[in-house]
Design an enzyme around this catalytic site. Structure first.
Site, PDB file in Angstrom:
ATOM      1  N   GLY A 112       0.833  -1.201   0.000  1.00 18.00           N
ATOM      2  CA  GLY A 112       0.000   0.000   0.000  1.00 18.00           C
ATOM      3  C   GLY A 112       0.862   1.244   0.000  1.00 18.00           C
ATOM      4  N   SER A 113       0.270   2.326   0.462  1.00 14.87           N
ATOM      5  CA  SER A 113       0.959   3.619   0.429  1.00 14.87           C
ATOM      6  C   SER A 113       2.090   3.657   1.466  1.00 14.87           C
ATOM      7  CB  SER A 113      -0.046   4.714   0.738  1.00 14.87           C
ATOM      8  OG  SER A 113      -0.634   4.461   2.000  1.00 14.87           O
ATOM      9  N   GLY A 135       2.537   2.100   5.191  1.00 18.40           N
ATOM     10  CA  GLY A 135       3.708   1.278   5.520  1.00 18.40           C
ATOM     11  C   GLY A 135       4.408   1.763   6.778  1.00 18.40           C
ATOM     12  N   GLU A 137       5.715  -3.409   0.841  1.00 19.09           N
ATOM     13  CA  GLU A 137       5.724  -3.108  -0.603  1.00 19.09           C
ATOM     14  C   GLU A 137       4.926  -1.827  -0.780  1.00 19.09           C
ATOM     15  OE1 GLU A 137       7.219  -4.800  -2.993  1.00 19.09           O
ATOM     16  OE2 GLU A 137       7.714  -6.703  -2.024  1.00 19.09           O
ATOM     17  N   CYS A 164       1.997   0.600  -8.838  1.00 24.75           N
ATOM     18  CA  CYS A 164       3.130   1.058  -8.026  1.00 24.75           C
ATOM     19  C   CYS A 164       4.333   1.307  -8.923  1.00 24.75           C
ATOM     20  CB  CYS A 164       3.447   0.032  -6.947  1.00 24.75           C
ATOM     21  SG  CYS A 164       3.603  -1.626  -7.582  1.00 24.75           S
TER      22      CYS A 164
HETATM   23  P1  NAD Z   1      -3.527   2.230   1.130  1.00 27.08           P
HETATM   24  O1  NAD Z   1      -2.254   2.464   1.845  1.00 27.08           O
HETATM   25  O2  NAD Z   1      -4.594   3.257   1.235  1.00 27.08           O
HETATM   26  O3  NAD Z   1      -4.181   0.849   1.637  1.00 27.08           O
HETATM   27  C1  NAD Z   1      -3.555  -0.386   1.464  1.00 27.08           C
HETATM   28  C2  NAD Z   1      -4.088  -1.376   2.475  1.00 27.08           C
HETATM   29  O4  NAD Z   1      -3.612  -1.026   3.775  1.00 27.08           O
HETATM   30  C3  NAD Z   1      -5.606  -1.431   2.587  1.00 27.08           C
HETATM   31  O5  NAD Z   1      -5.983  -2.785   2.733  1.00 27.08           O
HETATM   32  C4  NAD Z   1      -5.879  -0.632   3.842  1.00 27.08           C
HETATM   33  O6  NAD Z   1      -7.083  -0.982   4.482  1.00 27.08           O
HETATM   34  C5  NAD Z   1      -4.696  -0.983   4.702  1.00 27.08           C
HETATM   35  N1  NAD Z   1      -4.300  -0.005   5.723  1.00 27.08           N
HETATM   36  C6  NAD Z   1      -4.286   1.342   5.610  1.00 27.08           C
HETATM   37  N2  NAD Z   1      -3.784   1.900   6.730  1.00 27.08           N
HETATM   38  C7  NAD Z   1      -3.455   0.878   7.556  1.00 27.08           C
HETATM   39  C8  NAD Z   1      -2.893   0.813   8.876  1.00 27.08           C
HETATM   40  N3  NAD Z   1      -2.550   1.907   9.546  1.00 27.08           N
HETATM   41  N4  NAD Z   1      -2.684  -0.412   9.426  1.00 27.08           N
HETATM   42  C9  NAD Z   1      -3.000  -1.539   8.748  1.00 27.08           C
HETATM   43  N5  NAD Z   1      -3.558  -1.529   7.506  1.00 27.08           N
HETATM   44  C10 NAD Z   1      -3.782  -0.338   6.922  1.00 27.08           C
HETATM   45  O7  NAD Z   1      -3.134   1.959  -0.404  1.00 27.08           O
HETATM   46  P2  NAD Z   1      -4.081   1.845  -1.689  1.00 27.08           P
HETATM   47  O8  NAD Z   1      -4.614   3.186  -2.043  1.00 27.08           O
HETATM   48  O9  NAD Z   1      -5.019   0.705  -1.553  1.00 27.08           O
HETATM   49  O10 NAD Z   1      -3.001   1.393  -2.788  1.00 27.08           O
HETATM   50  C11 NAD Z   1      -2.176   2.261  -3.491  1.00 27.08           C
HETATM   51  C12 NAD Z   1      -0.779   2.297  -2.902  1.00 27.08           C
HETATM   52  O11 NAD Z   1      -0.227   0.990  -2.849  1.00 27.08           O
HETATM   53  C13 NAD Z   1       0.184   3.089  -3.768  1.00 27.08           C
HETATM   54  O12 NAD Z   1       1.007   3.863  -2.937  1.00 27.08           O
HETATM   55  C14 NAD Z   1       0.986   2.019  -4.488  1.00 27.08           C
HETATM   56  O13 NAD Z   1       2.247   2.444  -4.937  1.00 27.08           O
HETATM   57  C15 NAD Z   1       1.082   0.983  -3.425  1.00 27.08           C
HETATM   58  N6  NAD Z   1       1.384  -0.318  -3.994  1.00 27.08           N
HETATM   59  C16 NAD Z   1       2.654  -0.794  -3.857  1.00 27.08           C
HETATM   60  C17 NAD Z   1       2.991  -2.004  -4.435  1.00 27.08           C
HETATM   61  C18 NAD Z   1       4.396  -2.545  -4.323  1.00 27.08           C
HETATM   62  O14 NAD Z   1       4.571  -3.715  -4.595  1.00 27.08           O
HETATM   63  N7  NAD Z   1       5.383  -1.757  -3.952  1.00 27.08           N
HETATM   64  C19 NAD Z   1       2.024  -2.754  -5.124  1.00 27.08           C
HETATM   65  C20 NAD Z   1       0.735  -2.240  -5.219  1.00 27.08           C
HETATM   66  C21 NAD Z   1       0.428  -1.017  -4.649  1.00 27.08           C
END
Ligand code: NAD
Length: 513
Positions: free
Chosen positions: A244-245, A249, A266, A300
């Site tokens: 995720g973001s 992370g 990631e 990503c």
């Molecule tokens: P996001 O960070 O909003 O959410 C991702 C996940 O994390 C969701 O399931 C969310 O519910 C959970 N989450 C959010 N805050 C949390 C916390 N404090 N504790 C535990 N879980 C939590 O991301 P998004 O908008 O769904 O996805 C886009 C982001 O993901 C972009 O930044 C993209 O670059 C990244 N991404 C990275 C990769 C990689 O492999 N590096 C792959 C895909 C997406």
């Protein structure tokens, strides 16, 4: 919703109201009050609703997973691999249906939806082979008649938190490896894409059932950040793999680190392609445009920056502008379109905000952005891919905006280009377009790209599962998928066996009684 989509939902076991959690074939939390409503960004229609798991639901899943681990870890790894092989076959049978649902729920093109399921199949194939190759090393002992070696054991429960943009593949990269390694999994998918996750759970549960695998080996808990937080703070989960973001992370790393758990992160990217004076410009154009507008800039690994040599800057910019004029934006299920919608209207607002910030910092747009309106764009999620000339140190350029905004930056020397490429907080994917061997090797050297992925003559986007996938700096440092990424899902144990009739101590220490 069309009857074709309805029949896909039926086939994948998606109801109008779905349960909040599953331990395999068993589903629970149907009566919960809190819901996740999944609207399609394609047409703005409600696809279906899922219930949110509460703390008691979550706890019951963890207990089931702990019980299941005791039996699953004792199943020989190649036999676990055989079950993952069957899962790959079940995905083959469901590729069209699941790929279409990915496209409809997330908004990526149909071809990319199918491609995502293909990645799941590929990682299953990889994991099957891996199930016979979980090798440890042997070492020579300094003591006579002693044998030393290391072996790898499963960790226990692997918690998988995934993002919306690869709603199914990222889970499978983690789950396929974790399962052959002898772990059990708990998956919390993105709250924006619960239905594709439910579909995956039905597919894997049917394979487990056919093989008499106990409930609790693969589990699903639906919910938003709060459910993710239950996982990250839970000492019963030794590894959290979170995608995720960077903002997310950092929160995950702090919570898991505070309990000295392991995390595999990631996170966001800010990926650049260097277009050298020695580049094949036609090839570069395909890499740059696909990288920037594919998945509407929501990968990503999407290309966010082009660092272009001054001698080809004007020519290449003209080619880009011409190519952007030909892009067809619209329903991603219609294979004539190149660019689909953003995930939701919040993402559209973030796109608009970034464009405004870029302009305020002095960015000059050579292709203007904007929101599309009209019947074909009724969801309000369709935006125009745009291109701006910027300085790399603009605040907005240092950020990952998850939308099709491409920044152009001019350079004079390769050293300068590499420095620009590295001068962002993120370190996921990078590329150079050049036919010059010296340039290519410099880019790949220790003085070159600081990213986890560095490519020559292909773009930043689209990785194969055979390589370890992930990035440095604010991308989080994790590695998933191929190569030796499996080691993150296991614990290493060093074993020393003494088959002599004395007990010599290491380092020649004497301890006579
Ligand atoms: P996001 O960070 O909003 O959410 C991702 C996940 O994390 C969701 O399931 C969310 O519910 C959970 N989450 C959010 N805050 C949390 C916390 N404090 N504790 C535990 N879980 C939590 O991301 P998004 O908008 O769904 O996805 C886009 C982001 O993901 C972009 O930044 C993209 O670059 C990244 N991404 C990275 C990769 C990689 O492999 N590096 C792959 C895909 C997406």
């Amino acid at each position: 919703m069309t009857t074709a989509i309805q029949s896909i939902l039926n086939r994948l076991g998606i109801k109008a109201n779905n349960a909040a959690f599953s331990t395999g074939s068993n589903w629970g939390g149907v009566a919960n009050t809190q819901t996740l409503d999944s609207y399609s960004p394609v047409d703005g229609k409600l696809i279906a609703t899922a219930k949110v798991a509460d703390a008691a639901d979550y706890d019951s899943v963890v207990i089931k997973a702990q019980e299941a681990f005791i039996t699953w870890r004792s199943v020989p790894a190649p036999k676990r691999g055989e079950i993952v092989r069957q899962f790959g076959d079940a995905l083959r049978e469901n590729k069209e249906a699941l790929g279409t649902l990915v496209s409809y729920e997330m908004g990526k093109s149909l071809q990319e939806g199918f491609g995502e399921v293909q990645e799941m199949i590929d990682i299953c194939d990889f994991a099957v082979g891996l199930s016979r190759q979980l090798y440890g090393l042997t070492m020579h002992s300094e003591r006579p008649s002693h044998r030393m070696y290391e072996q790898w054991h499963p960790l226990g429960i692997v918690g998988i938190i995934s993002a919306f943009n690869f709603p199914v593949a990222v889970w499978s990269w983690n789950a396929a490896l974790a399962l052959v390694c002898g772990n059990v999994c708990i998956w919390k998918p993105s709250e924006k894409t619960p239905l594709t996750a439910i579909a995956c759970q039905h597919i894997i549960a049917s394979v487990f059932k056919a093989n008499n695998v106990a409930e609790g080996v693969c589990n699903l808990v639906l919910g938003d950040r709060e459910v993710g937080e239950l996982m990250t703070h839970d000492g019963r989960i030794p590894l959290i793999s979170a995608t995720g973001s960077t903002r997310m992370g950092k929160a995950v790393a702090a919570a898991v680190g505070a309990r000295l758990g392991k995390s595999l992160l990631e996170l966001g990217g800010n990926n650049a392609i260097i277009i050298s004076e020695h580049a094949d410009l036609d090839m570069s154009l395909i890499g740059a445009v696909f990288g920037a507008v594919g998945t509407a800039g929501q990968r990503c690994t999407s290309t966010r920056r082009l660092i272009i040599h001054e001698s080809v800057y004007d020519t290449f910019t003209a080619k880009l502008v011409k190519a952007y004029a030909q892009l067809r934006i619209g329903d991603p299920l219609d294979q004539n379109n190149h660019v689909g919608p953003l995930i939701d209207t919040n993402a559209v607002a973030a796109y608009q905000d970034s464009i405004a910030k870029c302009k305020a910092e002095g960015g000059k747009f050579v292709v203007e952005g904007g929101i599309l309106s009209g019947d074909d764009y009724a969801s309000g999620c369709y935006v125009k891919p745009c291109i701006a000339e910027v300085n790399n140190d603009f605040e907005i350029v240092q950020h990952e905006t998850f939308a099709p905004i491409l920044y152009l930056i001019k350079y004079k020397t390769l050293d300068e280009a590499i420095a620009l490429q590295n001068a962002v907080p993120q370190g996921l994917s990078s590329a150079i377009m050049t036919l010059n061997l010296r340039e290519a090797e410099q880019f790949l050297s220790a003085n070159g790209s600081d990213c986890g992925i560095a490519n020559v003559n292909i773009g930043t986007s689209g990785a194969e599962i055979g390589g370890a996938f992930g990035g440095e700096k604010e991308t989080g440092g994790g590695r998933e998928s191929g190569s030796d990424a499996w080691k993150a899902y296991m614990r290493r144990q060093t074993n020393t066996i003494n088959y002599s009739n004395t007990l010599p101590l290491a380092q020649g220490i004497k301890f006579d009684l």
